[in-house]
Design a protein around this motif. Structure first.
Motif, mmCIF file in Angstrom:
data_model
loop_
_atom_site.group_PDB
_atom_site.id
_atom_site.type_symbol
_atom_site.label_atom_id
_atom_site.label_comp_id
_atom_site.label_asym_id
_atom_site.label_seq_id
_atom_site.Cartn_x
_atom_site.Cartn_y
_atom_site.Cartn_z
ATOM 1 N N PRO A 1 0.832 -1.214 0.000
ATOM 2 C CA PRO A 1 0.000 0.000 0.000
ATOM 3 C C PRO A 1 0.866 1.264 0.000
ATOM 4 O O PRO A 1 1.845 1.367 0.742
ATOM 5 N N GLU A 2 0.485 2.213 -0.830
ATOM 6 C CA GLU A 2 1.301 3.420 -1.000
ATOM 7 C C GLU A 2 1.412 4.222 0.292
ATOM 8 O O GLU A 2 2.398 4.939 0.493
ATOM 9 N N GLN A 3 0.435 4.100 1.167
ATOM 10 C CA GLN A 3 0.499 4.870 2.406
ATOM 11 C C GLN A 3 1.732 4.533 3.241
ATOM 12 O O GLN A 3 2.175 5.329 4.058
ATOM 13 N N VAL B 1 5.127 6.723 1.503
ATOM 14 C CA VAL B 1 5.214 8.160 1.235
ATOM 15 C C VAL B 1 6.548 8.752 1.699
ATOM 16 O O VAL B 1 7.098 9.648 1.048
#
Length: 207
Positions: free
Chosen positions: A151-153, A156
């Motif tokens: 997941p990109e979260q 970051v």
């Protein structure tokens, strides 16, 4: 310089500033603050006087006189010794190529003009190689994360660091180019006269 002595960033800045002229500690502090060097290191009176005393003990600077201005306390003036000059140059050579000690790098960069132009170009080339390695490592990690549906979260911060590294390489390439083609004035001899400590003091004391 004793082998065990490790210069602090403040010590480096004090020694480097004394290359311009002999000064007393209060004058050093005032000049460093005028140049906004307090962005890089804390500039507190007690710390500066303590650092000057330690540098004198280590044989990097020496007293050259004591003066008194009116009712003010006596002020001891110091001069830079050859050992101090060499210590500054050695410290910059160690810290300028580094990418993992940002606070020391910023001081090394601010004092890099104490080295010859070609030396700085070579040191920046060493640093660029490390930056590119780090850029490649971040890109590889991001690619692996994408392939594994991370997941990109969670990514970051890594994305931010990759962007900062790209910007750092681009900025450094621009600086190197200006040094190499000599479009950037470099070294103490090329400081405009109106910005030198000697000229500034003479204007301050002129009626």
């Amino acid at each position: 310089m004793p082998e065990q002595t490790r210069l602090t960033p403040l010590a480096v800045m004090i020694l480097a500033t004394l290359r311009e002229s002999d000064m007393h500690p209060y004058e050093l502090m005032r000049l460093l603050k005028e140049r906004r060097d307090d962005r890089l290191v804390p500039l507190q009176k007690g710390t500066i006087y303590h650092t000057v005393a330690r540098l004198e003990r280590d044989g990097l600077l020496a007293e050259v006189g004591v003066d008194r201005d009116g009712n003010r306390p006596e002020r001891t003036t110091y001069t830079l010794l050859d050992a101090g000059r060499h210590a500054v140059e050695e410290w910059i050579r160690v810290e300028l190529p580094q990418i993992d000690r940002q606070s020391d790098f910023r001081v090394a960069l601010s004092e890099a003009h104490n080295l010859e132009r070609d030396d700085v170009v070579g040191l920046l080339d060493q640093r660029r190689a490390l930056l590119v390695e780090s850029v490649d490592a971040h890109r590889a990690s991001l690619a692996w994360a994408a392939d594994n549906a991370i997941p990109e979260q969670f990514l970051v911060e890594m994305q931010r660091q990759a962007a900062l590294l790209d910007a750092e390489v681009a900025w450094q390439d621009g600086l190197r180019a200006r040094l190499a083609d000599r479009s950037l004035p470099w070294g103490v001899a090329e400081i405009p006269e109106h910005l030198t400590k000697k000229n500034r003091v003479s204007k301050e004391t002129t009626p």
